[in-house]
Design a protein around this motif. Structure first.
Motif, PDB file in Angstrom:
ATOM      1  N   GLU B 129       0.215  -0.951   0.191  1.00  0.00           N
ATOM      2  CA  GLU B 129       0.431  -0.129  -0.115  1.00  0.00           C
ATOM      3  C   GLU B 129       0.692   1.198   0.074  1.00  0.00           C
ATOM      4  O   GLU B 129       0.342   1.922  -0.864  1.00  0.00           O
ATOM      5  CB  GLU B 129      -0.652  -0.150   1.605  1.00  0.00           C
ATOM      6  CG  GLU B 129      -1.738  -1.008   1.242  1.00  0.00           C
ATOM      7  CD  GLU B 129      -1.963  -2.054   1.006  1.00  0.00           C
ATOM      8  OE1 GLU B 129      -1.348  -2.763   2.196  1.00  0.00           O
ATOM      9  OE2 GLU B 129      -2.180  -3.408   0.416  1.00  0.00           O
ATOM     10  N   GLN B 130       1.715   1.213   0.600  1.00  0.00           N
ATOM     11  CA  GLN B 130       2.379   2.633   0.968  1.00  0.00           C
ATOM     12  C   GLN B 130       3.553   3.048  -0.815  1.00  0.00           C
ATOM     13  O   GLN B 130       3.643   3.312  -0.804  1.00  0.00           O
ATOM     14  CB  GLN B 130       3.886   2.676   1.637  1.00  0.00           C
ATOM     15  CG  GLN B 130       3.278   2.874   3.390  1.00  0.00           C
ATOM     16  CD  GLN B 130       4.740   2.949   4.246  1.00  0.00           C
ATOM     17  OE1 GLN B 130       5.531   2.413   3.994  1.00  0.00           O
ATOM     18  NE2 GLN B 130       4.348   4.378   4.927  1.00  0.00           N
ATOM     19  N   LEU B 131       3.913   1.513  -1.277  1.00  0.00           N
ATOM     20  CA  LEU B 131       4.289   1.163  -2.063  1.00  0.00           C
ATOM     21  C   LEU B 131       3.661   2.226  -3.401  1.00  0.00           C
ATOM     22  O   LEU B 131       3.761   2.999  -3.865  1.00  0.00           O
ATOM     23  CB  LEU B 131       4.970   0.381  -3.250  1.00  0.00           C
ATOM     24  CG  LEU B 131       5.836  -0.307  -4.266  1.00  0.00           C
ATOM     25  CD1 LEU B 131       6.519   0.666  -4.028  1.00  0.00           C
ATOM     26  CD2 LEU B 131       5.803  -1.259  -4.792  1.00  0.00           C
ATOM     27  N   VAL B 132       2.647   1.914  -3.921  1.00  0.00           N
ATOM     28  CA  VAL B 132       1.647   2.414  -4.258  1.00  0.00           C
ATOM     29  C   VAL B 132       1.570   4.245  -3.341  1.00  0.00           C
ATOM     30  O   VAL B 132       0.899   5.094  -4.516  1.00  0.00           O
ATOM     31  CB  VAL B 132      -0.368   1.352  -3.696  1.00  0.00           C
ATOM     32  CG1 VAL B 132      -1.088   2.111  -5.313  1.00  0.00           C
ATOM     33  CG2 VAL B 132       0.640   0.408  -4.777  1.00  0.00           C
ATOM     34  N   GLN B 133       0.827   4.058  -2.928  1.00  0.00           N
ATOM     35  CA  GLN B 133       1.007   5.699  -2.432  1.00  0.00           C
ATOM     36  C   GLN B 133       2.115   6.460  -3.102  1.00  0.00           C
ATOM     37  O   GLN B 133       2.106   7.579  -3.056  1.00  0.00           O
ATOM     38  CB  GLN B 133       0.241   5.119  -0.867  1.00  0.00           C
ATOM     39  CG  GLN B 133      -0.509   5.501  -0.117  1.00  0.00           C
ATOM     40  CD  GLN B 133       0.048   5.376   1.545  1.00  0.00           C
ATOM     41  OE1 GLN B 133       0.741   6.190   1.836  1.00  0.00           O
ATOM     42  NE2 GLN B 133      -1.291   5.083   1.943  1.00  0.00           N
ATOM     43  N   LEU B 134       3.536   5.807  -2.404  1.00  0.00           N
ATOM     44  CA  LEU B 134       4.231   6.679  -2.733  1.00  0.00           C
ATOM     45  C   LEU B 134       4.323   7.054  -4.492  1.00  0.00           C
ATOM     46  O   LEU B 134       4.733   8.130  -4.931  1.00  0.00           O
ATOM     47  CB  LEU B 134       6.137   5.965  -2.682  1.00  0.00           C
ATOM     48  CG  LEU B 134       7.481   6.981  -3.090  1.00  0.00           C
ATOM     49  CD1 LEU B 134       7.265   7.278  -2.243  1.00  0.00           C
ATOM     50  CD2 LEU B 134       8.173   5.829  -3.304  1.00  0.00           C
ATOM     51  N   ILE B 135       3.929   5.918  -5.268  1.00  0.00           N
ATOM     52  CA  ILE B 135       4.074   6.034  -6.907  1.00  0.00           C
ATOM     53  C   ILE B 135       3.323   6.837  -7.192  1.00  0.00           C
ATOM     54  O   ILE B 135       3.051   7.677  -8.251  1.00  0.00           O
ATOM     55  CB  ILE B 135       3.322   4.307  -7.792  1.00  0.00           C
ATOM     56  CG1 ILE B 135       4.580   4.122  -6.856  1.00  0.00           C
ATOM     57  CG2 ILE B 135       3.423   4.685  -9.179  1.00  0.00           C
ATOM     58  CD1 ILE B 135       5.965   4.164  -7.694  1.00  0.00           C
ATOM     59  N   ASP B 136       2.087   7.126  -6.585  1.00  0.00           N
ATOM     60  CA  ASP B 136       0.794   8.333  -6.537  1.00  0.00           C
ATOM     61  C   ASP B 136       1.223   9.495  -6.348  1.00  0.00           C
ATOM     62  O   ASP B 136       0.924  10.533  -7.237  1.00  0.00           O
ATOM     63  CB  ASP B 136      -0.588   7.739  -6.058  1.00  0.00           C
ATOM     64  CG  ASP B 136      -1.443   6.109  -6.510  1.00  0.00           C
ATOM     65  OD1 ASP B 136      -1.058   6.166  -8.212  1.00  0.00           O
ATOM     66  OD2 ASP B 136      -2.680   6.180  -5.905  1.00  0.00           O
TER      67      ASP B 136
END
Lengths: 472, 313
Positions: B129-136
């Motif tokens: 989730e954190q990865l996806v948040q970061l990417i966004d």
């Protein structure tokens, strides 16, 4: 409603008239609203990157200066009196510098001990006999003032080298305009936004004779690791001039050029935010990577103006400071409008003896120190610190001066416990060019955030406030 | 403009573009890795992401784990990886800060904000989730920066140098991506058009956000030759090599118009564009795609150096 501390309540009965509107506003603003505004201000500063660096603290490479949203207020007539005093004082500083690098009349008149000037580390031997454009040495001065009562302002320090803080004066106002527009609607706050324009006029007015109608001015910074880098970039931006580092400039045939994508471009005026010692590795510190080789020879040839001039540090030396009343009288023929804080020169044996006896009551400073480093605040220092300091004093008394702690004025300040009085000082910025002396109404107000503390330096945890000169 | 300023802005453009490329690469890889292995979603999806970022050797050298968490952290928040998103943004910001005056407040705020946001993630990622948040976060920040630059910056040296740096970097990224995957694009025996490769090709297209564009341009099934054609020669898609070179030449022309002179960088860029415009995908495959891309990458580097020399960075 706000919780006022007892002292503030007592003081509030004698609140100066200029503060009355502010008092209503403070009393009428819910605590939460003030907190929200404080957070908004911090966010604003963080986003636009107004930060400063604290030397020797790697974790805090970029820190915010705490900002207090309660403004400091001066009435127009108070400001008018101050302004006259500042013009007189800076005029005298310039006359003093022109004199000691020229005929040295004040030394011959015996008013200032010659060794204090000639052996001063900040005295630039190379500048003897030199005359900068208009004989103006300090184009930009920052004069630190404190106030003890309604009518009495004291000069705490003259800053004649590269005074900083003006970006906070400008940005604090911007933040206040965003956060409390309702206050500006009712009060006539004198604007400060013309400062960059006046500074540019000042710089252009002292361009060397060969510069032509549109002198090319630049701001020379030590680089982004300098504590005041934000201010350098901010000012260059507002002035519309290039922000250069030493590497961007070079000297050919005693003319300074900057390296641009279109080839070399001549530079006429350098607003330098770099100390004398770092300006030119050929003339001063050979190990410095910050300066421009050959700059001093271009300066000597009169092909470039440095603002401030080289060698002005001698005028803001704290031992020289103690002679300022005599200096003002000598050059202006008038009584000084701004008082000096009574100063004990530890180089004089009698004074040293007195200081050593009274350390717990005194503030002791290094004569060439700044930023609140290396000073002793007697009333707040533990015994051991005082004893250690006494040893330093005895070892090199000529390096120190001492002053009584004044009953400094306070200004209401938002603290954890509500609004409470905190000590403040004021640094107005005085511009001197061949076009005259200009001061924008206001300056940088610094505030000691600890209760009872007298130290306002940002490097020591002090904060800032917006400063309002109210027109009637 | 000061040469140092021009150089810093050029690198602001490059670093931001590199960070953006990495976000797309990770996004595409997440998708590929989520596929069952019978559809090409091999366990080596993250391995090939490393290859597409040309960071395999460094990843090994630092001894980071090869699984999703290890590789994604390495590509995004690792402060020891000089090309991680975090470091790219840090450097873009440092460059921007040193030439703060050349940027508008809005453009600076976008970069500073991106850096502050990414910094909050620290140097470790706890979850996907954190990865996806970061990417966004990074994707949005890049769009904000582009918008701020487009809407607020003077059309002058500062703007052009940023765009120039971005275009050089973009060309480099596309070429390297293709080069890493070139074997997938070559017709080889029975697996041509096979199910496995289909997902690899679409991953390539996603990495440069060109999958939808592909369908609009060719109105056809995804085929390797056309993927290469799209990413090398098509002038409609902004990440193709030809588009990048058109932009590079346009920016250099704008700079030349301001400065009143042209230099070696113009000649190199014009030559490069001429070659791309005169090429056909059949001939490129005939002469060897890998050789073509290798040659392009080194010519693109030469152009970068020529720009630095010409403007005295």
């Amino acid at each position: 409603m706000f919780g006022f501390e007892a002292a503030e309540l007592a003081a509030a009965r004698t609140v100066r008239p200029a503060y009355q509107p502010l008092r209503h506003w403070l009393e009428g603003s819910p605590r939460e609203l003030m907190e929200t505004r404080r957070r908004q201000a911090e966010l604003f500063f963080r986003r636009i990157g107004i930060t400063f660096a604290v030397y020797g603290d790697p974790d805090a490479a970029e820190r915010l200066i705490p900002f207090d949203i309660v403004p400091r207020i001066l009435a127009r007539e108070e400001w008018t009196a101050l302004e006259a005093g500042l013009k007189q004082r800076v005029g005298a500083l310039n006359a003093f510098l022109a004199d000691i690098y020229g005929k040295q009349e004040i030394l011959r008149a015996g008013l200032v001990p010659p060794e204090l000037v000639l052996l001063n580390p900040a005295f630039a031997m190379s500048q003897i006999g030199k005359r900068p454009v208009g004989d103006i040495w300090v184009q930009i001065a920052g004069i630190d003032l404190v106030r003890t009562d309604a009518n009495q302002f004291f000069v705490l320090e003259d800053n004649a080298r590269t005074p900083s803080g003006v970006s906070y004066m400008l940005e604090n106002r911007e933040v206040m305009l965003k956060l409390v527009p309702e206050l500006f609607a009712n009060l006539h706050v004198a604007p400060v936004e013309a400062y960059p324009e006046k500074l540019l006029e000042t710089l252009h007015s002292v361009a060397p004779p060969g510069a032509g109608d549109e002198p090319n001015s630049v701001l020379l910074t030590p680089g982004q690791h300098n504590s005041a880098f934000y201010e350098h970039s901010f000012l260059a931006d507002k002035l519309g001039i290039e922000l250069v580092e030493g590497n961007d400039l070079f000297v050919r045939d005693d003319v300074v050029y900057m390296r641009t994508t279109e080839g070399p471009q001549r530079v006429d005026v350098i607003y330098r935010r770099l100390d004398d010692d770092f300006l030119d590795p050929l003339a001063f510190n050979p190990a410095s990577m910050l300066g421009v080789p050959g700059l001093m020879s271009a300066y000597a040839a009169g092909n470039v103006t440095l603002a401030n001039a080289v060698g002005t540090g001698v005028a803001d030396d704290k031992a020289i400071y103690s002679y300022m009343p005599e200096i003002v009288k000598f050059y202006t023929g008038e009584e000084p409008l701004l008082s000096n804080v009574p100063t004990h020169r530890c180089r004089e044996p009698e004074a040293l003896a007195y200081v050593l006896d009274h350390l717990p009551e005194l503030v002791v400073k290094e004569v060439d120190g700044s930023g609140g480093y290396g000073m002793l605040v007697g009333p707040h220092a533990p015994r051991a610190t005082i004893e250690a300091f006494a040893a330093k004093l005895r070892a090199a008394p000529e390096k120190f001066i001492a002053q009584p702690t004044l009953a400094l004025s306070t200004c209401p300040t938002l603290c954890d416990s509500g609004v409470a009085p905190r000590h403040v000082d004021l640094r107005p910025f005085v511009l001197t060019g061949t076009n005259g002396v200009q001061i924008v109404p206001g300056g940088l107000t610094r505030v000691a955030l600890e209760s009872g503390s007298l130290v306002v330096n940002s490097s020591q945890g002090g904060g800032t406030k917006d400063t309002w000169v109210l027109d009637d | 403009m000061l040469s140092r300023t021009a150089g810093s802005l050029y690198w602001v453009g490059r670093y931001l573009e590199r960070a953006e490329y990495l976000t797309r690469l990770i996004e595409a890889t997440l998708r590929l890795a989520a596929l069952p292995s019978s559809y090409g979603g091999a366990g080596n999806a993250w391995d090939s992401a490393l290859a597409a970022a040309w960071m395999k050797p460094l990843h090994e050298e630092l001894g980071r784990p090869g699984d999703e968490q290890g590789v994604s952290a390495f590509l995004t928040v690792d402060s020891e990886n000089p090309s991680s998103i975090r470091v790219c943004l840090e450097r873009a910001r440092a460059n921007a800060r040193s030439v703060r005056t050349a940027l508008t407040l809005e453009a600076w705020e976008a970069i500073n904000g991106a850096w502050l946001d990414v910094q909050k993630f620290g140097t470790r990622l706890e979850s996907r989730e954190q990865l996806v948040q970061l990417i966004d976060t990074v994707k949005v920040a890049m769009l904000v920066f582009d918008g701020a630059a487009h809407r607020t910056m003077l059309r002058g040296d500062a703007y052009w140098f940023i765009q120039l740096g971005a275009a050089i970097e973009r060309a480099d990224n596309t070429a390297r991506l293709l080069d890493v995957k070139y074997h997938l694009l070559l017709p080889h025996g029975e697996s041509v058009g096979g199910g496995l490769d289909y997902f690899q090709w679409t991953t390539i297209l996603r990495t440069v956000s060109a999958l939808t564009a592909y369908r609009w341009v060719y109105r056809d099934a995804v085929q390797p030759l056309k993927v290469a054609d799209l990413l090398i020669l098509n002038t409609q898609i902004p990440r193709s090599l030809t588009s990048c070179y058109q932009e590079i030449l346009r920016r250099l022309d704008q700079l030349a118009a301001g400065h009143g002179r042209r230099g070696p960088a113009h000649r190199l860029a014009a030559h490069g564009l001429g070659q791309l415009e005169g090429a056909s995908i059949d001939r490129i495959f005939g002469n060897g795609l890998h050789e073509f891309l290798g040659n392009f990458i080194s010519e693109n580097n030469r152009l970068g150096n020529a720009i630095a020399e010409q403007y005295l960075f």
